[in-house]
Design a protein around this motif. Structure first.
Motif, PDB file in Angstrom:
ATOM      1  N   ARG A   1       0.847  -1.189   0.000  1.00 30.80           N
ATOM      2  CA  ARG A   1       0.000   0.000   0.000  1.00 30.80           C
ATOM      3  C   ARG A   1       0.879   1.235   0.000  1.00 30.80           C
ATOM      4  O   ARG A   1       1.965   1.230   0.559  1.00 30.80           O
ATOM      5  N   PRO A   2       0.363   2.284  -0.599  1.00 30.59           N
ATOM      6  CA  PRO A   2       1.112   3.541  -0.532  1.00 30.59           C
ATOM      7  C   PRO A   2       1.078   4.062   0.905  1.00 30.59           C
ATOM      8  O   PRO A   2       0.175   3.734   1.674  1.00 30.59           O
ATOM      9  N   ALA A   3       2.042   4.856   1.236  1.00 34.24           N
ATOM     10  CA  ALA A   3       2.080   5.436   2.584  1.00 34.24           C
ATOM     11  C   ALA A   3       0.832   6.292   2.783  1.00 34.24           C
ATOM     12  O   ALA A   3       0.507   7.125   1.937  1.00 34.24           O
ATOM     13  N   PRO A   4       0.117   6.081   3.884  1.00 33.76           N
ATOM     14  CA  PRO A   4      -1.114   6.854   4.102  1.00 33.76           C
ATOM     15  C   PRO A   4      -0.800   8.292   4.506  1.00 33.76           C
ATOM     16  O   PRO A   4       0.231   8.573   5.110  1.00 33.76           O
TER      17      PRO A   4
ATOM     18  N   MET B   1      -4.617   7.831   8.801  1.00 41.04           N
ATOM     19  CA  MET B   1      -4.115   6.831   9.739  1.00 41.04           C
ATOM     20  C   MET B   1      -5.102   6.616  10.880  1.00 41.04           C
ATOM     21  O   MET B   1      -5.779   7.537  11.324  1.00 41.04           O
ATOM     22  N   VAL B   2      -5.177   5.360  11.321  1.00 41.56           N
ATOM     23  CA  VAL B   2      -6.014   5.006  12.469  1.00 41.56           C
ATOM     24  C   VAL B   2      -5.190   5.250  13.728  1.00 41.56           C
ATOM     25  O   VAL B   2      -4.026   4.851  13.803  1.00 41.56           O
TER      26      VAL B   2
ATOM     27  N   GLU C   1      -6.862   3.047  19.019  1.00 44.40           N
ATOM     28  CA  GLU C   1      -7.945   2.242  18.426  1.00 44.40           C
ATOM     29  C   GLU C   1      -7.424   0.887  17.975  1.00 44.40           C
ATOM     30  O   GLU C   1      -8.092  -0.132  18.138  1.00 44.40           O
ATOM     31  N   VAL C   2      -6.247   0.874  17.375  1.00 43.89           N
ATOM     32  CA  VAL C   2      -5.647  -0.388  16.932  1.00 43.89           C
ATOM     33  C   VAL C   2      -5.360  -1.276  18.144  1.00 43.89           C
ATOM     34  O   VAL C   2      -5.649  -2.479  18.129  1.00 43.89           O
TER      35      VAL C   2
END
Length: 75
Positions: free
Chosen positions: A31-34, A39-40, A44-45
């Protein structure tokens, strides 16, 4: 229908395993860098990871109890 298909514990285990496999597949994709806004939050993670760990622990207990009850019935 097989006994495994009727057993709710076996069905739950199969669904959980399938969900984990899907997570692995999705997370393995490049994935490309967000952007920072995408970002979450780590909290939460971490909370989601704790809930997943708790669910897996409950499932392990349920599976162990099911196996013990099956062994007792077979005696």
């Amino acid at each position: 229908m097989s006994d495994a298909a009727k057993d709710p514990v076996a069905l739950a285990a199969a669904r959980l395993e399938s969900a984990v496999e899907m997570l692995v597949t999705v997370l393995s994709r490049p994935r490309p860098a967000p952007a920072e806004a995408d970002m979450v939050p780590r909290a939460e993670v971490a909370a989601m990871a704790e809930r997943l760990d708790a669910t897996i622990a409950r499932l392990r207990v349920a599976l162990a109890e099911e196996l013990r009850s099956g062994e007792r019935e077979g005696e």
